[in-house]
Design a protein around this motif. Structure first.
Motif, PDB file in Angstrom:
ATOM      1  N   UNK A  83       0.837  -1.191   0.000  1.00 15.45           N
ATOM      2  CA  UNK A  83       0.000   0.000   0.000  1.00 15.45           C
ATOM      3  C   UNK A  83       0.877   1.249   0.000  1.00 15.45           C
ATOM      4  N   UNK A  84       0.277   2.361  -0.351  1.00 14.29           N
ATOM      5  CA  UNK A  84       0.985   3.645  -0.372  1.00 14.29           C
ATOM      6  C   UNK A  84       2.295   3.538  -1.136  1.00 14.29           C
ATOM      7  N   UNK A  85       2.220   2.973  -2.317  1.00 19.82           N
ATOM      8  CA  UNK A  85       3.425   2.717  -3.099  1.00 19.82           C
ATOM      9  C   UNK A  85       4.110   4.008  -3.522  1.00 19.82           C
ATOM     10  N   UNK A  86       5.418   3.935  -3.536  1.00 20.87           N
ATOM     11  CA  UNK A  86       6.272   5.047  -3.919  1.00 20.87           C
ATOM     12  C   UNK A  86       7.094   4.655  -5.140  1.00 20.87           C
ATOM     13  N   UNK A  87       7.595   5.646  -5.845  1.00 21.77           N
ATOM     14  CA  UNK A  87       8.415   5.370  -7.014  1.00 21.77           C
ATOM     15  C   UNK A  87       9.636   4.530  -6.650  1.00 21.77           C
ATOM     16  N   UNK A  88      10.168   4.732  -5.468  1.00 19.95           N
ATOM     17  CA  UNK A  88      11.335   3.975  -5.047  1.00 19.95           C
ATOM     18  C   UNK A  88      11.039   2.506  -4.771  1.00 19.95           C
ATOM     19  N   UNK A  89       9.765   2.115  -4.793  1.00 18.74           N
ATOM     20  CA  UNK A  89       9.402   0.712  -4.667  1.00 18.74           C
ATOM     21  C   UNK A  89       9.525  -0.032  -5.988  1.00 18.74           C
ATOM     22  N   UNK A  90       9.755   0.686  -7.061  1.00 11.95           N
ATOM     23  CA  UNK A  90       9.897   0.067  -8.375  1.00 11.95           C
ATOM     24  C   UNK A  90      11.071  -0.905  -8.375  1.00 11.95           C
ATOM     25  N   UNK A  91      10.799  -2.145  -8.732  1.00 13.79           N
ATOM     26  CA  UNK A  91      11.820  -3.188  -8.722  1.00 13.79           C
ATOM     27  C   UNK A  91      11.203  -4.484  -9.221  1.00 13.79           C
ATOM     28  N   UNK A  92      12.064  -5.457  -9.469  1.00 15.01           N
ATOM     29  CA  UNK A  92      11.600  -6.819  -9.657  1.00 15.01           C
ATOM     30  C   UNK A  92      11.513  -7.452  -8.274  1.00 15.01           C
TER      31      UNK A  92
END
Length: 118
Positions: A83-92
């Motif tokens: 939840x509350x995803x951030x751009x820095x959560x982008x990953x495999x």
């Protein structure tokens, strides 16, 4: 024979939510600790969250309060509610499972891409 398969990744906007699923199979004695790891482009693979067979959890500081790991032992499934995803959560995002047994063995899934857009 041991198989770990992730699903649920995709593209989501900042502030949105995703739920990842991981199905583990093929371990004669089942699975112990299971967890989620992530690897951003050009970065190392880091622990996101882990959960023991009894339900004890541990989270990376960067995701505490936003992500929740859970498991269904009967189905050999582990989940990651994000939840509350951030751009820095982008990953495999990769699922890892520790095989129960006399020696320590782990199995990795192939990964599922999570992309958080601005």
């Amino acid at each position: 024979q041991v198989q770990v398969v992730e699903s649920g990744g995709g593209l989501v906007q900042t502030g949105g939510s995703l739920k990842l699923s991981c199905a583990a199979s093929g371990s004669i004695l089942g699975f112990g600790e299971m967890g989620w790891y992530r690897q951003a482009s050009g970065k190392q693979r880091d622990l996101v969250a882990v959960i023991t067979s009894s339900g004890n959890t541990n989270y990376a500081e960067s995701v505490k309060g936003r992500f929740t790991i859970s498991r269904d032992n009967a189905k050999n499934m582990v989940y990651l509610q994000m939840d509350s995803l951030k751009q820095e959560d982008t990953a495999v995002y990769y699922c890892n499972a520790v095989l129960a047994g006399p020696i320590r063995r782990t199995a990795w899934g192939q990964g599922t891409q999570v992309t958080v857009s601005s």
